[in-house]
Design an enzyme around this catalytic site. Structure first.
Site, PDB file in Angstrom:
ATOM      1  CG  LEU A 154      -1.452   1.346   1.643  1.00 28.64           C
ATOM      2  CD1 LEU A 154      -2.635   1.847   0.404  1.00 28.64           C
ATOM      3  CD2 LEU A 154      -2.279   1.048   2.823  1.00 28.64           C
ATOM      4  CB  SER A 155       0.802   4.323   0.562  1.00 26.93           C
ATOM      5  OG  SER A 155       1.239   5.663   0.459  1.00 26.93           O
ATOM      6  CB  ALA A 156       5.698   4.239   0.958  1.00 29.12           C
TER       7      ALA A 156
END
Length: 493
Positions: free
Chosen positions: A157-159
């Site tokens: 997720l995300s980074a």
């Protein structure tokens, strides 16, 4: 060259301003997540030289035999391995389907917001830093748990999603598939300065140039390439939806396939799935666009077969992404191709459709006691017949079917080639959207290439990608947009 400890200290200090965009609510280094303490999650030490200074946590359900798949799950900024273990839903299917999960964890010692270093080539490239530490965890799991090296998958997720894309590019020999949630294309940024620009609007590159970033990550590798799922909320203003389009362009180009989906389907949670098949007709890339969702991982709390996870910061109640990703990868135990002794049924074909049903037929397999039919990777029924009619379907929708044969002991054989059935009638009313080209791309209705915006589905050239050009787009069916500036026969949205 700066010593590694000094470089990490400088990166930690500099990262606060840039990576605040990856966390909806910035936290201080003192608030970084502590080590997990969940009963089912165990910390592993001594897994390798650990050049990326990461921590390894693992969940190994009871009864999982050697030779099972392995999933590596990467948390987002301000999160921890324990948060991902608790909320993402992956542990539910690890127990149901039989696979192990490794949860790498970075901390404020690496980054002030506990973000994986997707933007730093010293951390995200082959043989270096955090990427190398994660691959060491995979090797540890193969040696210790007996994980099947041919079925290793990574999700984040995300980074963590940005690092997932980097890992898939740098280690296609390690990972058979990946899933990027609210993340970034592989090697979108190669410095602190470039990270923010990627999040709000990645470079306007052609699919070939995006694909070149993958090919350059492991020069000389010609395949097989990982199968990639891409999850994105249309209202994500932390990692903008244009990143999902760039990811789609990047991985379809690597696979040598076009950017027009082979099929689309509406899923729960206002989700549209678009499937991009490889040359053999199997899904190579899938995108999941969640209408109205912000920045986070889609989950769907509940006890249903397709429900999972729990809501928390950046875990958003829409749809169980772990389930649909796992089916795409073939992790469910009854997915076609399970490997029994019987051959795949031949001759699978669609014999008829209505607005709510699809009829199938296939050739008999010698020695088969039963056949199992799968719709979009999920089991529909088991029958002794060589035909089946699937009912209760949605009008005007495409479904993919395959079949396995089982011997008298119930052992399933190889899966058949898939066929697509599209139900008749019932086209959903068109929706119209009037906005700038920039806003259309940000909302997931269009994508960019060579400085121009192109309508998703129709691929019509909308002109320059900026805030000065405005168009009306008509959506019908879901996920397919055409320019309708002269008039759109639907209520605007």
């Amino acid at each position: 060259m700066r010593p590694p400890i000094l470089r990490r200290l400088l990166r930690r200090v500099a990262s606060v301003a840039v990576l605040t965009l990856l966390a909806a609510q910035p936290v201080s280094a003192a608030a970084a997540p502590a080590a997990p303490a969940a009963a089912g999650l165990q910390q592993v030490t001594g897994f390798g030289s650990n050049p990326g200074n990461l921590q390894m946590f693992a969940y190994t359900p009871d009864g999982v035999a050697a030779g099972a798949p392995l999933v590596v799950a990467l948390h987002g900024c301000t999160q921890s391995a324990n948060a991902y273990y608790t909320n993402s839903g992956w542990t539910k299917y690890a127990g149901l389907w039989g696979f192990d999960v490794v949860f790498p964890q970075t901390t404020a010692a690496n980054n002030a917001l506990s973000c994986f270093g997707w933007f730093d080539q010293a951390e995200s490239t082959r043989g270096r830093g955090e990427a190398a530490s994660i691959v060491q965890m995979v090797e540890y799991a193969k040696q210790t748990y007996g994980s099947d090296g041919r079925r290793v998958y990574v999700t984040g997720l995300s980074a963590g999603g940005g690092m997932t894309a980097d890992l898939l590019a740098a280690y296609p020999d390690v990972f058979a598939g990946g899933s990027v949630a609210s993340g970034l294309p592989a090697q979108c940024a190669t410095s602190q300065a470039g990270a923010s620009a990627c999040q709000t609007g990645p470079q306007k590159l052609s699919p070939a140039r995006w694909g070149d970033k993958v090919r350059a990550s492991y020069p000389g590798w010609t395949g097989p390439w990982p199968r990639v799922a891409i999850w994105q909320g249309t209202s994500d203003y932390t990692v903008y939806p244009a990143n999902a389009t760039a990811l789609r362009d990047q991985w379809t180009d690597v696979w040598g396939i076009g950017q027009t989906p082979s099929s689309t389907q509406s899923l729960p949670g206002n989700t549209t799935r678009s499937v991009y098949d490889d040359a053999s007709g199997q899904p190579a890339v899938e995108t999941f666009s969640v209408s109205g969702m912000g920045h986070g991982l889609p989950v769907s709390p509940g006890s249903g077969a397709e429900q999972c996870g729990s809501t928390a910061a950046y875990f958003l109640n829409t749809i169980c992404s772990a389930y649909h990703t796992g089916v795409f990868w073939g992790l469910d135990k009854e997915t076609p191709g399970g490997g029994g002794g019987l051959p795949a049924p031949a001759g699978l074909k669609v014999t008829g459709v209505t607005d709510s049903s699809a009829s199938l037929a296939w050739n008999a397999v010698a020695g088969a006691a039963s056949y199992t039919v799968y719709r979009d990777g999920a089991k529909v029924t088991t029958t002794a017949s060589t035909s089946f009619t699937d009912t209760g379907l949605t009008a005007g929708t495409s479904y993919r079917y395959s079949v396995t044969a089982a011997d008298p002991s119930g052992t399933a054989g190889a899966g058949s080639s898939a066929v697509t059935a599209t139900t008749s009638g019932g086209t959903a009313p068109a929706r119209c959207f009037t906005a700038t080209n920039y806003a259309h791309v940000a909302a997931g209705r269009a994508h960019t290439s060579g400085g121009h915006a192109y309508a998703n589905g129709s691929e019509q050239d909308m002109g320059l990608y900026n805030v000065f050009v405005t168009h009306t787009l008509r959506e019908s069916p879901a996920g397919h947009f055409v320019i309708a500036d002269s008039g759109c026969q639907a209520g605007s949205a």
